[in-house]
Write an enzyme that holds these catalytic residues in place. Structure first.
Site, mmCIF file in Angstrom:
data_model
loop_
_atom_site.group_PDB
_atom_site.id
_atom_site.type_symbol
_atom_site.label_atom_id
_atom_site.label_comp_id
_atom_site.label_asym_id
_atom_site.label_seq_id
_atom_site.Cartn_x
_atom_site.Cartn_y
_atom_site.Cartn_z
ATOM 1 N N LYS A 36 0.841 -1.191 0.000
ATOM 2 C CA LYS A 36 0.000 0.000 0.000
ATOM 3 C C LYS A 36 0.883 1.251 0.000
ATOM 4 O O LYS A 36 0.638 2.205 -0.732
ATOM 5 C CB LYS A 36 -0.954 -0.011 1.206
ATOM 6 C CG LYS A 36 -2.083 -1.030 1.031
ATOM 7 C CD LYS A 36 -2.923 -1.264 2.281
ATOM 8 C CE LYS A 36 -3.930 -2.386 2.032
ATOM 9 N NZ LYS A 36 -4.733 -2.772 3.192
ATOM 10 N N GLN A 86 -4.590 -1.406 9.342
ATOM 11 C CA GLN A 86 -4.579 -2.750 8.779
ATOM 12 C C GLN A 86 -5.168 -3.732 9.790
ATOM 13 O O GLN A 86 -4.826 -3.718 10.970
ATOM 14 C CB GLN A 86 -3.126 -3.141 8.411
ATOM 15 C CG GLN A 86 -3.011 -4.440 7.652
ATOM 16 C CD GLN A 86 -3.641 -4.405 6.265
ATOM 17 O OE1 GLN A 86 -3.732 -3.353 5.635
ATOM 18 N NE2 GLN A 86 -4.104 -5.540 5.797
ATOM 19 N N ASP A 140 -11.012 3.105 4.232
ATOM 20 C CA ASP A 140 -11.364 1.688 4.204
ATOM 21 C C ASP A 140 -12.889 1.496 4.244
ATOM 22 O O ASP A 140 -13.382 0.393 4.012
ATOM 23 C CB ASP A 140 -10.765 0.985 5.434
ATOM 24 C CG ASP A 140 -9.674 0.007 5.063
ATOM 25 O OD1 ASP A 140 -9.682 -0.491 3.937
ATOM 26 O OD2 ASP A 140 -8.806 -0.244 5.936
#
Ligand code: GUN
Length: 281
Positions: free
Chosen positions: A50, A94, A117
């Site tokens: 990422k 994450q 997200d």
């Protein structure tokens, strides 16, 4: 005729190049902060990819690698700091988080306008109520792949295997919104085989190698494999690719299918978040 391969890597590359061109002419670069807690090997790989994708696209990037035993309150403090940081337009934590940290509390702490997200309950709720804002990256990438190959979604039978908040639930909602008839299957589903055989579009997001065999796939179905398992140093999806491709019409490979799309959609979401933050200033 064997299935056509859905080249997620190539589709994602095109999207990333378009984003890079857009960012090239921006005075203020989109800024993404990625937080990883602990040393889960898969999370290390995902977070590094990422960060790399961000830098390649000309984004401003911050990476936080926190110790496994960090206090929940310290993580919440960092999120609050990033919520106020003008250079940062997107915050990603994450998952999974270590067991002593409440995932709900942490995801709720991310400002909904920086929640690239789409896991904050405000954005999850917006998605569910038909007013989507920031949408989870992997499900968004799955729908984009279906659109890229030009498959009709409205009225089709979609079966999703897996009911996670990261993939199963949101992808089901996105496809329901596109007028598909959606069935979600999971570990307690009585007859997985019968359900899957009805699928015009089958999406598997479990993380179990060999789960989807050709015996449970309808002829000419579109197969989207979101699962990832590592075995003997190699990556595998949920789908028995070599055999299923003999009867499907389209199929995603692992790696090189959905994975690259997740990253491209994350960049898109960060760009979207930046635009909205600037509009609302
Ligand atoms: N863990 C597995 N997939 C994801 C994802 O899309 N986002 C985050 N934050 N964590 C993940």
């Amino acid at each position: 005729m064997p299935a056509k391969i859905i080249d997620g890597k190539a589709i994602a590359k095109k999207i990333r190049e378009k984003i890079k061109t857009e960012v090239g002419s921006m005075k203020v670069k989109p800024g993404l902060a990625v937080i990883r807690v602990g040393d889960d090997p898969a999370s290390i790989v995902y977070v590094n990819s990422k960060e790399k994708a961000c830098l390649e696209a000309g984004f401003y990037s911050e990476k936080y690698e926190l110790k496994e035993d960090i206090d929940e309150s310290d993580l919440l403090k960092l999120i609050n700091k990033l919520n106020k940081d003008k250079k940062i337009h997107g915050i990603l934590i994450q998952l999974p988080l270590p067991a002593h940290i409440s995932q709900h509390k942490v995801l709720e702490a991310v400002s909904p306008e920086k929640d690239v997200d789409g896991f904050n309950p405000v954005n999850f709720g917006r998605l569910l109520s038909g007013n989507k804002y920031l949408v989870p990256a992997t499900p968004k990438g799955v729908v984009r792949l279906l659109d890229e190959i030009g498959v009709k979604i409205a009225g089709r039978n979609v079966v999703v295997i897996g009911r996670s908040n990261i993939v199963g639930k949101p992808v089901a909602v996105l496809l329901l919104e596109r007028d598909a008839t959606v069935t979600i299957c999971h570990s307690k589903t009585k007859d997985l085989v019968e359900e899957c055989k009805k699928a015009d579009i089958l999406i598997s997001a479990v993380g179990k190698k060999g789960l989807v065999t050709k015996d449970i796939v309808k002829k000419d179905a579109v197969i989207i494999d979101v699962g990832i398992t590592k075995s003997d140093g190699k990556l595998y999806g949920d789908v028995d690719f070599d055999n299923v491709k003999k009867i499907a019409s389209w199929i995603t490979p692992v790696p090189g299918g959905v994975g690259p799309m997740t990253i491209a959609m994350l960049l898109e979401n960060t760009l979207f978040a930046k635009r909205k933050i600037e509009e609302n200033k």
